[in-house]
Design a protein around this motif. Structure first.
Motif, PDB file in Angstrom:
ATOM      1  N   ASP A 112      -4.034  -7.422  10.691  1.00  0.00           N
ATOM      2  CA  ASP A 112      -4.913  -7.378   9.528  1.00  0.00           C
ATOM      3  C   ASP A 112      -4.477  -6.392   8.445  1.00  0.00           C
ATOM      4  N   ALA A 113      -3.477  -5.546   8.716  1.00  0.00           N
ATOM      5  CA  ALA A 113      -3.095  -4.519   7.755  1.00  0.00           C
ATOM      6  C   ALA A 113      -2.649  -5.149   6.440  1.00  0.00           C
ATOM      7  N   HIS A 114      -3.133  -4.575   5.341  1.00  0.00           N
ATOM      8  CA  HIS A 114      -2.756  -5.032   4.020  1.00  0.00           C
ATOM      9  C   HIS A 114      -2.414  -3.823   3.161  1.00  0.00           C
TER      10      HIS A 114
ATOM     11  N   ILE B  39       7.226  -6.789  -1.967  1.00  0.00           N
ATOM     12  CA  ILE B  39       8.169  -5.766  -2.403  1.00  0.00           C
ATOM     13  C   ILE B  39       9.066  -5.293  -1.266  1.00  0.00           C
ATOM     14  N   VAL B  40       8.483  -5.043  -0.090  1.00  0.00           N
ATOM     15  CA  VAL B  40       9.269  -4.441   1.002  1.00  0.00           C
ATOM     16  C   VAL B  40       9.376  -5.312   2.244  1.00  0.00           C
ATOM     17  N   GLY B  41       8.652  -6.440   2.274  1.00  0.00           N
ATOM     18  CA  GLY B  41       8.766  -7.346   3.413  1.00  0.00           C
ATOM     19  C   GLY B  41       7.864  -7.018   4.576  1.00  0.00           C
ATOM     20  N   PHE B  42       6.993  -6.002   4.441  1.00  0.00           N
ATOM     21  CA  PHE B  42       6.025  -5.661   5.485  1.00  0.00           C
ATOM     22  C   PHE B  42       4.846  -4.965   4.841  1.00  0.00           C
ATOM     23  N   GLU B  43       3.745  -4.829   5.608  1.00  0.00           N
ATOM     24  CA  GLU B  43       2.557  -4.164   5.061  1.00  0.00           C
ATOM     25  C   GLU B  43       1.997  -3.098   5.991  1.00  0.00           C
ATOM     26  N   HIS B  44       2.626  -2.907   7.156  1.00  0.00           N
ATOM     27  CA  HIS B  44       2.187  -1.834   8.037  1.00  0.00           C
ATOM     28  C   HIS B  44       2.693  -0.494   7.505  1.00  0.00           C
ATOM     29  N   ALA B  45       2.187   0.587   8.076  1.00  0.00           N
ATOM     30  CA  ALA B  45       2.624   1.919   7.653  1.00  0.00           C
ATOM     31  C   ALA B  45       4.110   2.093   7.949  1.00  0.00           C
TER      32      ALA B  45
ATOM     33  N   HIS C 291      -5.388 -11.828  -1.062  1.00  0.00           N
ATOM     34  CA  HIS C 291      -4.163 -11.184  -0.613  1.00  0.00           C
ATOM     35  C   HIS C 291      -3.217 -12.206   0.028  1.00  0.00           C
ATOM     36  N   GLU C 292      -2.711 -13.077  -0.777  1.00  0.00           N
ATOM     37  CA  GLU C 292      -1.764 -14.080  -0.303  1.00  0.00           C
ATOM     38  C   GLU C 292      -0.350 -13.591  -0.572  1.00  0.00           C
ATOM     39  N   HIS C 293       0.432 -13.508   0.493  1.00  0.00           N
ATOM     40  CA  HIS C 293       1.809 -13.049   0.340  1.00  0.00           C
ATOM     41  C   HIS C 293       2.568 -13.952  -0.626  1.00  0.00           C
ATOM     42  N   GLY C 294       3.393 -13.333  -1.451  1.00  0.00           N
ATOM     43  CA  GLY C 294       4.189 -14.084  -2.412  1.00  0.00           C
ATOM     44  C   GLY C 294       3.515 -14.259  -3.750  1.00  0.00           C
ATOM     45  N   HIS C 295       2.212 -13.951  -3.825  1.00  0.00           N
ATOM     46  CA  HIS C 295       1.439 -14.188  -5.045  1.00  0.00           C
ATOM     47  C   HIS C 295       0.852 -12.879  -5.565  1.00  0.00           C
ATOM     48  N   GLY C 296       1.083 -12.598  -6.845  1.00  0.00           N
ATOM     49  CA  GLY C 296       0.568 -11.378  -7.446  1.00  0.00           C
ATOM     50  C   GLY C 296       0.040 -11.633  -8.844  1.00  0.00           C
ATOM     51  N   ALA C 297      -0.225 -10.552  -9.563  1.00  0.00           N
ATOM     52  CA  ALA C 297      -0.793 -10.658 -10.911  1.00  0.00           C
ATOM     53  C   ALA C 297      -0.036  -9.735 -11.856  1.00  0.00           C
TER      54      ALA C 297
ATOM     55  N   ILE D  60       4.489  -2.406 -25.815  1.00  0.00           N
ATOM     56  CA  ILE D  60       4.237  -3.463 -24.828  1.00  0.00           C
ATOM     57  C   ILE D  60       3.784  -2.799 -23.539  1.00  0.00           C
ATOM     58  N   ALA D  61       2.583  -3.122 -23.095  1.00  0.00           N
ATOM     59  CA  ALA D  61       2.035  -2.570 -21.859  1.00  0.00           C
ATOM     60  C   ALA D  61       2.021  -3.659 -20.797  1.00  0.00           C
ATOM     61  N   LEU D  62       2.435  -3.310 -19.597  1.00  0.00           N
ATOM     62  CA  LEU D  62       2.447  -4.253 -18.485  1.00  0.00           C
ATOM     63  C   LEU D  62       1.764  -3.623 -17.279  1.00  0.00           C
ATOM     64  N   GLU D  63       1.028  -4.442 -16.552  1.00  0.00           N
ATOM     65  CA  GLU D  63       0.324  -3.988 -15.354  1.00  0.00           C
ATOM     66  C   GLU D  63       0.603  -4.997 -14.245  1.00  0.00           C
ATOM     67  N   LEU D  64       1.187  -4.528 -13.134  1.00  0.00           N
ATOM     68  CA  LEU D  64       1.609  -5.397 -12.040  1.00  0.00           C
ATOM     69  C   LEU D  64       0.856  -5.043 -10.767  1.00  0.00           C
ATOM     70  N   ASP D  65       0.225  -6.041 -10.145  1.00  0.00           N
ATOM     71  CA  ASP D  65      -0.467  -5.864  -8.862  1.00  0.00           C
ATOM     72  C   ASP D  65       0.052  -6.910  -7.892  1.00  0.00           C
ATOM     73  N   VAL D  66       0.710  -6.467  -6.819  1.00  0.00           N
ATOM     74  CA  VAL D  66       1.329  -7.414  -5.884  1.00  0.00           C
ATOM     75  C   VAL D  66       1.189  -6.922  -4.444  1.00  0.00           C
ATOM     76  N   PRO D  67       1.156  -7.853  -3.471  1.00  0.00           N
ATOM     77  CA  PRO D  67       1.097  -7.449  -2.065  1.00  0.00           C
ATOM     78  C   PRO D  67       2.318  -6.631  -1.666  1.00  0.00           C
ATOM     79  N   GLY D  68       2.124  -5.715  -0.743  1.00  0.00           N
ATOM     80  CA  GLY D  68       3.242  -4.907  -0.270  1.00  0.00           C
ATOM     81  C   GLY D  68       4.362  -5.747   0.316  1.00  0.00           C
ATOM     82  N   PHE D  69       4.001  -6.851   0.945  1.00  0.00           N
ATOM     83  CA  PHE D  69       4.994  -7.724   1.560  1.00  0.00           C
ATOM     84  C   PHE D  69       6.000  -8.230   0.536  1.00  0.00           C
TER      85      PHE D  69
END
Length: 217
Positions: free
Chosen positions: A156-158, A57-63, A30-36, A46-55
């Motif tokens: 620690d929230a992710h 997309i929105v700049g934070f990961e807390h609720a 879970h490294e910010h800035g890095h996804g798959a 064409i099928a695409l599957e994107l998995d990325v940290p919340g940070f």
């Protein structure tokens, strides 16, 4: 998304590229800035599957509890639901969105400790301790645990966004490359580990803000 396109983005990629399991484990850190990103081409689909940290997309990961956070989250979700603004395809291919699925997964596990103080309270009364002293002690402990919990929760929230897309194209053979406008839409995103499966075979490449083009052939 149909079962067929889902399998293209999971089973086929895993079978064709066994070494990618190691890369997936690296992403699990879970490294910010890095996804798959998984890309699979089957005929004119064409099928695409994107998995990325919340940070990313929105700049934070807390609720999202404040109005500002909720608005930012809504905007991020809306942007993720528009794949043609994230993945630039040749107009000649005539691609349209067939299906979109976007989800936010919260990895916070701190709520497992909520019942701890109840057992302590029952034990104190059985031993005959003064209720007032115990209540003060329990209150102090609750305050201490609460502050400690909040601090660790913020640290620690992710959270992660998972998106699945299916595009239907008039002529997918005209898509020789996909430009990831994703990096322009989301300034916090830096890199994507991309896995590609086409009739020509399977391979893994790295896309970044400085190198956003992914060749399919």
């Amino acid at each position: 998304m149909t079962l067929k396109t889902t399998l293209l983005c999971t089973t086929l990629i895993g079978a064709a590229l066994p070494a990618l399991a190691e890369e997936k484990r690296a992403l699990d850190a879970h490294e910010h800035g890095h996804g798959a990103l998984n890309i699979a081409v089957d005929g004119n689909t064409i099928a695409l599957e994107l998995d990325v940290p919340g940070f990313d997309i929105v700049g934070f990961e807390h609720a999202a509890t404040t109005d500002a956070d909720k608005a930012t989250l809504q905007k991020g979700m809306a942007q993720l639901k528009d794949p043609l603004s994230l993945f630039a395809l040749p107009t000649a291919a005539g691609c349209e969105v067939a299906s979109v699925e976007v989800a936010l997964h919260d990895g916070d596990e701190h709520e497992e400790h909520d019942d701890h103080d109840h057992d302590h309270d029952d034990h104190a009364k059985t031993d005959g301790h003064d209720d007032h002293d115990h209540d003060d002690h329990a209150h102090e402990k609750e305050d201490h645990d609460g502050h400690e919990h909040d601090a660790h929760a913020d640290e620690d929230a992710h959270s992660e966004f998972h998106a699945h897309y299916s595009l239907s194209c008039a002529d997918a053979s005209k898509v020789s490359a996909i430009t990831l406008a994703y990096f322009n839409v989301f300034p916090n995103a830096e890199e994507l580990e991309v896995q590609v499966v086409t009739e020509a075979g399977a391979r893994a490449v790295e896309a970044s803000r400085d190198a956003p083009d992914v060749e399919l052939n």
